[in-house]
Design an enzyme around this catalytic site. Structure first.
Site, PDB file in Angstrom:
ATOM      1  N   ARG A   1      52.585  31.206  34.563  1.00  0.00           N
ATOM      2  CA  ARG A   1      52.466  30.416  33.326  1.00  0.00           C
ATOM      3  C   ARG A   1      53.260  31.016  32.186  1.00  0.00           C
ATOM      4  NH1 ARG A   1      46.122  31.010  33.225  1.00  0.00           N
ATOM      5  NH2 ARG A   1      46.982  33.034  33.833  1.00  0.00           N
TER       6      ARG A   1
ATOM      7  N   SER B   1      41.273  30.461  33.989  1.00  0.00           N
ATOM      8  CA  SER B   1      39.894  30.597  34.472  1.00  0.00           C
ATOM      9  C   SER B   1      39.045  31.348  33.449  1.00  0.00           C
ATOM     10  CB  SER B   1      39.871  31.367  35.795  1.00  0.00           C
ATOM     11  OG  SER B   1      40.502  30.644  36.804  1.00  0.00           O
TER      12      SER B   1
ATOM     13  N   LYS C   1      38.525  42.730  37.941  1.00  0.00           N
ATOM     14  CA  LYS C   1      37.839  41.573  37.348  1.00  0.00           C
ATOM     15  C   LYS C   1      36.405  41.457  37.844  1.00  0.00           C
ATOM     16  CE  LYS C   1      41.869  38.568  36.793  1.00  0.00           C
ATOM     17  NZ  LYS C   1      42.560  37.394  37.328  1.00  0.00           N
TER      18      LYS C   1
ATOM     19  N   HIS D   1      45.500  25.656  39.102  1.00  0.00           N
ATOM     20  CA  HIS D   1      45.544  26.113  40.503  1.00  0.00           C
ATOM     21  C   HIS D   1      45.763  24.924  41.440  1.00  0.00           C
ATOM     22  CE1 HIS D   1      42.664  29.470  39.032  1.00  0.00           C
ATOM     23  NE2 HIS D   1      43.841  30.037  39.223  1.00  0.00           N
TER      24      HIS D   1
HETATM   25  O1  PNS Z   1      43.812  35.561  40.430  1.00  0.00           O
HETATM   26  P1  PNS Z   1      44.103  37.032  40.451  1.00  0.00           P
HETATM   27  O2  PNS Z   1      42.946  37.829  39.921  1.00  0.00           O
HETATM   28  O3  PNS Z   1      45.395  37.364  39.778  1.00  0.00           O
HETATM   29  O4  PNS Z   1      44.234  37.408  42.000  1.00  0.00           O
HETATM   30  C1  PNS Z   1      44.596  38.712  42.327  1.00  0.00           C
HETATM   31  C2  PNS Z   1      44.540  38.948  43.845  1.00  0.00           C
HETATM   32  C3  PNS Z   1      43.145  38.716  44.381  1.00  0.00           C
HETATM   33  C4  PNS Z   1      45.520  38.028  44.517  1.00  0.00           C
HETATM   34  C5  PNS Z   1      44.986  40.425  43.995  1.00  0.00           C
HETATM   35  O5  PNS Z   1      44.133  41.256  43.245  1.00  0.00           O
HETATM   36  C6  PNS Z   1      45.015  40.859  45.450  1.00  0.00           C
HETATM   37  O6  PNS Z   1      45.960  40.586  46.144  1.00  0.00           O
HETATM   38  N1  PNS Z   1      43.919  41.541  45.867  1.00  0.00           N
HETATM   39  C7  PNS Z   1      43.773  42.033  47.203  1.00  0.00           C
HETATM   40  C8  PNS Z   1      43.917  43.549  47.238  1.00  0.00           C
HETATM   41  C9  PNS Z   1      45.384  43.943  47.229  1.00  0.00           C
HETATM   42  O7  PNS Z   1      46.144  43.648  48.107  1.00  0.00           O
HETATM   43  N2  PNS Z   1      45.738  44.651  46.127  1.00  0.00           N
HETATM   44  C10 PNS Z   1      47.090  45.135  45.949  1.00  0.00           C
HETATM   45  C11 PNS Z   1      47.940  44.126  45.208  1.00  0.00           C
HETATM   46  S1  PNS Z   1      49.520  44.807  44.930  1.00  0.00           S
END
Ligand code: PNS
Length: 167
Positions: free
Chosen positions: A90, A128, A40, A16
């Site tokens: 990745r 992570s 998650k 990150h």
């Molecule tokens: O590190 P991650 O778990 O891949 O991060 C995912 C994250 C937090 C960026 C994604 O779940 C997100 O954007 N969450 C906010 C809610 C949202 O907008 N969901 C719709 C995504 S299409």
């Protein structure tokens, strides 16, 4: 131009941090945004994740760290006046997941662009979830893959729980 680098960052890894360092060069401001992924369960609280990222990026002047829970990424980006979302890639699993999110987000907010940074070879296998497994197994090997701030936080926490146990 303002960009947002969203993620769970549970916890922040060297992978990150590498993306943050590379992406920050291209924008006036890069907001690292700790978000909520309902798929998650997290090990670190939002506050701790923000605190870790702030400490690890303190040397990059145009990086700001925030959290956005309880709202969609596109709405948060709009509120912050961001035109770009930054993501790291990745492998094909990341691609599959990001491809879906990109398509959903661009339907919801057509003007918001997503830029992908490919992981550097050193960080291709850092994740992570594997770091969390090492922490759960009490292996210090996790320190190979994360900024030092995480070790500091965990040491503080185990110090304060030892103190609480003694009193
Ligand atoms: O590190 P991650 O778990 O891949 O991060 C995912 C994250 C937090 C960026 C994604 O779940 C997100 O954007 N969450 C906010 C809610 C949202 O907008 N969901 C719709 C995504 S299409």
């Amino acid at each position: 131009m303002i960009a947002i680098y969203p993620g769970s960052f549970d916890p922040l890894t060297d992978g990150h941090l590498n993306i943050i360092q590379r992406a920050a060069r291209f924008f006036h401001e890069l907001i690292v945004a700790v978000g909520y992924n309902p798929r998650k369960r997290t090990m670190f609280s939002v506050e701790d994740r923000v605190r870790i990222i702030r400490a690890a990026t303190a040397h990059i002047p145009n990086v700001r760290v925030e959290s956005f829970t309880g709202e969609l990424l596109v709405n948060y980006a709009r509120r912050r006046g961001a035109q770009v979302i930054v993501k790291g890639l990745r492998n094909v699993d990341d691609f599959r997941n990001e491809f879906q999110q990109y398509n959903m987000n661009s339907r919801l907010a057509p003007g918001l662009e997503t830029l992908f940074f490919l992981a550097d070879s050193e960080e291709l296998f850092v994740s992570s979830s594997l770091v969390r497994e090492m922490i759960v197994q009490n292996s210090r090997d996790y320190t190979l893959f994360v900024p030092v701030e995480i070790e500091t936080l965990l040491a503080e926490e185990s110090g304060s729980s030892e103190k609480a146990g003694r009193s």
